[in-house]
Design a protein around this motif. Structure first.
Motif, PDB file in Angstrom:
ATOM      1  N   GLU A 203      39.175  34.475  39.164  1.00 19.89           N
ATOM      2  CA  GLU A 203      37.761  34.119  38.971  1.00 19.89           C
ATOM      3  C   GLU A 203      36.956  34.382  40.244  1.00 19.89           C
ATOM      4  N   LEU A 206      36.396  38.194  40.585  1.00 18.12           N
ATOM      5  CA  LEU A 206      35.402  38.664  39.618  1.00 18.12           C
ATOM      6  C   LEU A 206      34.000  38.198  39.994  1.00 18.12           C
ATOM      7  N   LYS A 207      33.902  37.001  40.530  1.00 17.68           N
ATOM      8  CA  LYS A 207      32.609  36.466  40.956  1.00 17.68           C
ATOM      9  C   LYS A 207      31.941  37.381  41.964  1.00 17.68           C
ATOM     10  N   LYS A 211      36.631  44.634  40.680  1.00 17.59           N
ATOM     11  CA  LYS A 211      37.128  45.005  39.361  1.00 17.59           C
ATOM     12  C   LYS A 211      37.415  46.506  39.367  1.00 17.59           C
ATOM     13  N   THR A 241      42.405  40.928  34.768  1.00 19.44           N
ATOM     14  CA  THR A 241      41.788  41.917  35.649  1.00 19.44           C
ATOM     15  C   THR A 241      42.607  43.197  35.659  1.00 19.44           C
ATOM     16  N   SER A 243      42.286  45.281  38.208  1.00 15.69           N
ATOM     17  CA  SER A 243      42.402  45.669  39.612  1.00 15.69           C
ATOM     18  C   SER A 243      43.860  45.944  39.946  1.00 15.69           C
TER      19      SER A 243
END
Length: 391
Positions: A203, A206-207, A211, A241, A243
């Motif tokens: 989280e 992503l914030k 990505k 994700t 990534s």
């Protein structure tokens, strides 16, 4: 050192400017990224292990700023969690080795004994302190033979503060965070709504806009490798994700902390073929790739070749300049060690405590390509045209 101080001023504002700093991080990073020097991808990656911790206390803002100034492609960190659920950059689950916690009488009764990876460990544990309490501590150099002048000058930083250091650099700098001791953290720290350590970790990424698959447009703007010694979290977050992820591999005597698999099982062809569905590379301890004997290099294993055959990158750890860590083959010369691993073993990146020396070696041997004569001729022609037109 000009760029170091330029970044330092920006980060000081971020780290001590309160919550308003966080609200501008995303927009500014998106605006600036197109105008920054991009991440180099034509040579193996220079990965600053816990920052430039050969010079400054590990995982501090100063160590990361120094690593960026010295040319790191990625700044690496370990992520743990405080008692109140905040993610921090810190290597050990105990505070004893790299902070002044023992000098804080108010925390004298916090010493505990917990089981960590099958062994009883006694000390002051990160998970028994709130973020505010952790921020009251000061960090010190881990090794006594390294520079002690900076002991007591820096705080523990959060995962978000670490990210901001990378985002506010004056060029594109990748991050390389590790999901550290996930089994232990999930046992001792609880989040609301049944969330796990791994959920909070992703989280946060992503914030801040991290990505995209390896070498995608999104990834090149904000490069990241996610790493862990535990395979289960890497598999778990694959649904959260895309990534790129790297599976870290410990000494041959240490099993995986979550699945209790041996080194020989997780480096088998079958397991590498399985884990490649979730990771883009492996990060082995370098002495398992080339086992030493009596401090001389032995015969290299075929691990790198087998990983490359499966299109897995190999990022070994940890490269250190001090004589105590250099095998006799290198005659106390860290540049000879870089030459061996980059040219003969052929790895794709190196975790180093001394970012500056690796950067110097790569600039000597594989420097950034210069503009070709054709491009220079075109620029010269344009300049002459503008001059003829009176500009």
């Amino acid at each position: 050192m000009a760029s170091f101080w330029h970044i330092s001023i920006a980060v000081l504002i971020l780290l001590f400017g309160g919550s308003k700093a966080n609200t501008i991080a995303g927009p500014r990073s998106q605006l600036d990224v197109n105008h920054k020097k991009q991440l180099q991808t034509f040579r193996p990656y220079n990965i600053a292990h816990r920052g430039s911790n050969g010079e400054l206390p590990e995982e501090t803002s100063a160590a990361y700023l120094r690593a960026i100034d010295e040319g790191a492609d990625f700044i690496e960190t370990d992520i743990l969690a405080s008692k109140d659920g905040n993610l921090i950059c810190f290597h050990d689950v105990t505070l004893d080795a790299t902070t002044d916690v023992a000098n804080h009488t108010e925390f004298a009764n916090r010493k505990r004994t917990y089981e960590v990876q099958g062994e009883n460990v006694t000390g002051w544990f990160v998970v028994d302190f709130t973020l505010k309490e952790l921020k009251s501590l000061r960090v010190k150099q881990r090794y006594t033979f390294r520079d002690q002048r900076y002991n007591g000058k820096y705080q523990i930083i959060t995962f978000e503060e670490y990210i901001l250091i990378a985002l506010y650099a004056d060029r594109v700098v990748g991050i390389y965070p590790e999901i550290k001791n996930p089994v232990f953290i999930n046992q001792h720290v609880k989040w609301s709504n049944g969330k796990k350590f791994e959920d909070m970790f992703v989280e946060t990424l992503l914030k801040y806009g991290y990505k995209g698959q390896y070498m995608s447009e999104d990834w090149l703007k904000q490069p990241v490798f996610i790493q862990s010694f535990a395979p289960t979290p890497l598999i778990y977050i694959s649904n959260m994700t895309n990534s790129p992820k790297v599976f870290l591999i410990d000494d041959t005597t240490i099993p995986t902390q979550d699945t209790n698999q041996s080194y020989y099982e997780i480096t088998s062809d079958a397991y590498l073929a399985f884990i490649r569905n979730y990771v883009i590379g492996i990060g082995p301890w370098k002495d398992t790739i080339v086992p030493p004997k009596d401090n001389f290099l032995g015969q290299p294993t075929d691990l790198v070749a087998r990983a490359h055959a499966l299109n897995l990158q190999v990022h070994p750890y940890t490269f250190r300049n001090e004589n105590a860590y250099l095998h006799f083959n290198f005659h106390q010369d860290p540049y000879l060690e870089y030459e061996y691993w980059l040219n003969e073993i052929g790895v794709d990146g190196l975790f180093t405590d001394f970012t500056g020396s690796l950067h110097k070696y790569q600039e000597w041997t594989t420097p950034y390509p210069k503009k070709g004569k054709k491009a220079e001729a075109i620029l010269h022609e344009i300049a002459n045209m503008l001059k003829d037109d009176g500009y």
